[in-house]
Design a protein around this motif. Sequence first.
Motif, short mmCIF file in Angstrom:
data_model
loop_
_atom_site.label_atom_id
_atom_site.label_comp_id
_atom_site.label_asym_id
_atom_site.label_seq_id
_atom_site.Cartn_x
_atom_site.Cartn_y
_atom_site.Cartn_z
N VAL A 1 -1.09 21.41 3.58
CA VAL A 1 -2.33 20.52 4.35
C VAL A 1 -1.79 19.30 3.01
O VAL A 1 -1.87 18.96 2.59
N MET A 2 -1.75 17.85 3.44
CA MET A 2 -2.28 17.38 3.53
C MET A 2 -3.76 16.08 3.72
O MET A 2 -4.06 16.52 4.37
N TYR A 3 -3.34 15.32 2.60
CA TYR A 3 -4.34 14.27 2.22
C TYR A 3 -4.49 13.09 1.87
O TYR A 3 -3.99 13.29 1.15
N ALA A 4 -5.03 12.00 2.32
CA ALA A 4 -4.50 11.09 1.56
C ALA A 4 -2.81 10.83 1.29
O ALA A 4 -2.84 10.15 -0.10
N GLY A 5 -2.37 10.50 1.57
CA GLY A 5 -0.96 10.34 1.59
C GLY A 5 -0.40 12.11 1.20
O GLY A 5 0.55 11.07 -0.44
N GLN A 6 -1.13 12.60 0.64
CA GLN A 6 -0.41 13.58 -0.72
C GLN A 6 -0.39 15.17 0.01
O GLN A 6 -1.44 15.30 0.82
N ALA B 1 0.91 -1.17 -0.47
CA ALA B 1 0.12 -0.09 -0.33
C ALA B 1 1.16 0.99 -0.06
O ALA B 1 2.21 0.79 0.87
N GLU B 2 0.54 1.83 -0.85
CA GLU B 2 0.97 3.76 -0.87
C GLU B 2 0.54 4.09 -0.17
O GLU B 2 -0.49 4.90 0.49
N LEU B 3 1.24 4.79 1.11
CA LEU B 3 0.77 5.89 2.53
C LEU B 3 1.58 7.16 1.89
O LEU B 3 0.81 7.60 2.02
N LEU B 4 2.72 7.40 1.87
CA LEU B 4 2.67 8.13 0.81
C LEU B 4 2.85 8.43 -0.78
O LEU B 4 3.60 7.72 -1.77
N SER B 5 2.73 9.43 -1.46
CA SER B 5 2.53 9.80 -3.06
C SER B 5 3.20 11.07 -3.30
O SER B 5 2.72 11.85 -2.81
N ASP B 6 4.45 10.70 -4.10
CA ASP B 6 4.89 12.07 -4.59
C ASP B 6 4.44 13.63 -3.69
O ASP B 6 4.54 14.88 -3.87
N VAL B 7 5.12 13.19 -2.23
CA VAL B 7 5.21 14.37 -1.54
C VAL B 7 6.65 15.35 -1.37
O VAL B 7 7.95 14.71 -1.11
N SER B 8 6.40 16.43 -1.51
CA SER B 8 7.17 17.70 -1.36
C SER B 8 6.96 18.56 -0.55
O SER B 8 5.77 19.44 -0.07
N LEU B 9 8.01 19.47 0.12
CA LEU B 9 7.76 20.49 0.79
C LEU B 9 9.52 20.79 1.05
O LEU B 9 9.91 20.13 0.74
N LEU C 1 7.36 25.84 9.53
CA LEU C 1 6.04 25.27 8.84
C LEU C 1 4.85 24.27 10.32
O LEU C 1 5.32 23.03 10.33
N GLY C 2 4.01 24.30 9.23
CA GLY C 2 3.33 23.51 10.15
C GLY C 2 2.11 22.42 9.08
O GLY C 2 2.03 22.83 8.09
N LEU C 3 2.48 20.76 9.39
CA LEU C 3 1.86 20.07 8.74
C LEU C 3 0.39 19.80 9.18
O LEU C 3 0.10 19.51 10.21
N VAL C 4 -0.72 20.37 8.66
CA VAL C 4 -1.72 19.87 9.16
C VAL C 4 -2.37 18.63 8.44
O VAL C 4 -2.59 18.55 6.62
N GLY C 5 -3.35 17.87 8.85
CA GLY C 5 -4.68 17.37 8.11
C GLY C 5 -5.62 16.07 8.62
O GLY C 5 -5.00 15.96 9.91
N GLU C 6 -6.53 15.64 8.64
CA GLU C 6 -6.53 14.81 9.51
C GLU C 6 -5.81 13.41 10.14
O GLU C 6 -5.00 13.37 9.22
#
Length: 656
Positions: free
Chosen positions: A556-561, A350-358, A366-371
């Motif tokens: 802002v992150m959602y579903a691994g992106q 399963a792909e937990l993170l997809s093409d995450v860049s920061l 830097l604030g990292l937010v999301g459910e």
Amino acid sequence: MNTTTAPAETLSAMAAPPIAANDESARRARLLPRLKALARPFVLLPAAWLLLLVVCALAAPLVAPYDPFHPDLKHRLEAPSALYWLGTDDLGRDTLSRLVFGARTALLASLESVAIGAALGIGIGLAAGYLGGWLDRIAMRLADVMQSIPAVLLALALIGVFGKGLTNAMLAVGLIFSVSFMRITRAVVLAERERLYVDAARVLGLGPFAIMLRQVLPNVAGPLVVQGSIALGTALLIEAMLSFLGVGADSTQVSWGAMLETARQFQSEQPFLPVLPGVAITLTVLSFNLLGDALRDSLLPGGPRVARRAAAVPAAPRFEAAADAEPLPADTLLRVSHLTVRLQGPQGEAELLSDVSLHLRRGEVLGLVGESGCGKSITAAAVIGLLPPAARVAAGSVRLGHTELVGMKESLARQVRGRRIGMVFQDAAAALSPVHTVGRQLVDAVRAHSALDAKQARARAVALLEMVGVPDAERRLDDYPHQFSGGMAQRVVIAGALACEPELLIADEPTTALDVTIQAQVLDLLMDLRQRLGMSILLITHDLGVVADACDRVAVMYAGQMVETGPVREVLAHPRHPYTAALLAAMPRSGAGTALATIPGRVPPAWAWPAGCRFHPRCPHAVEACAAAPVALAGGVRCIRVEALAAQQAEARVLP
């Protein structure tokens, strides 16, 4: 908005496949990786050997060429020949026939002893672990007494009481095994009885006996099966030893141990005689142990199978900075580029993170937010190199300054952690060892990255506690974590993270378990330390109010992106992605009678990411094109309708 699941629980949920009782394809998908794990040479060869032994044991009279008890003194101590394929013993009895009948004795003895041990040990351990109280105390004291006596002496003592013979010997061995079965069962039941499904069974009115047998026992069967498979090999060894000593199998039974005793007496006349029973015992015990390892790998989550697979995966390909669409500021400290993390579970990857860049500049917050379940904590774990064994970086790059962290050797990564990167976990009670004083833990952190002696390190620990605002720091160094309040314990964790004045501090929801007043104190402390030490902070939080007060930029992150990034004021004042707008709308506001907005649905699990835009099933602005193809992050937002939505918002502001 669903924000109740803790990050650690989210990872566990990601690792577990969904239950589909009536879905045959899902059931096959879950079984296939386990069957593949068992279809390895080191599993198939032991299984074939044990299958051969079972056939010999069940059909011994048909397989054996001669009567194993019939003597023929004319052919005593013969070497292997066409008549006797494996030679004969001191009485002229066929060695091959005795090995075949010995397999029956070995397997029967092993099964008897393990069955006795499992029945007694699992039954007592199940009751002691679930019911507790006086039963648990008595069972553990008896186990302590029995384990204080050497197993061989205990077996011989029990045989002395019950008498010689294979059945009595295996009864004695079974009583020895029952102690280990009881301890293992009790340990896993103690953890299992706290799970919600047990409470649900109680709510349904099930009695303790039904809950133990029908609810708890099936869920703890994995480690018990593994223990049983390994115990079979141990039982065979003990049976062979007892028969070698003359207190195991009698004259009406053939035992490999008794064959070894006979071979010992006539080894000088026939050196080949002890080889065969010795090889049979060795191969059988080794086969049981190898199959036990295979069962552990296939039945127990997160076992060595996962570690071996992760170790076998080559280092993730490093992303070249030239491929970035936009050049980063010159003072960039942390750069995460196109990071992809995959998790190996029973159902596949399963792909937990997809093409995450920061990126994070020096001195920036830097604030990292999301459910919960969006991948915030996994991102932090990937940065610091603390992904669980089942997860791996499949692609991308993580750079701290000019240092590439992806694929770094563990010995080098330990030098980066603590010295250049510190981390504050959300649960201070879990982050501190309960059996060591806070002084010991801080001193260890200081000395791990410096040449200070014990006295100097203690002085540094005092200074750290004073820096984070712990009163009477000198005295409190000798206190244990349970003697600190939640807020003070979190200050100790922050002190440990700052022991070597790192360049980057990762704060993973550092105020989650604290009350509002203490939350404000901890956040003020972090901001003050940022100013004093000039470090950068990656702040993971659910609270957009905290982001507005403390952060310079937000991601802002959602579903691994990543779905939206930018300066805090700009993103919060004019959100461009529908998910960011929904998070802002779900924030509590002052004023009575105002209904709190919610986001319909929930974050999908990692094995069920939607096609196209991953937010489109919950998005009120979604169109058919949103589900057609993956959406790239462009201009700081991941949405194909960003211009249309911006136009709608502008029109709404203009209209009276």
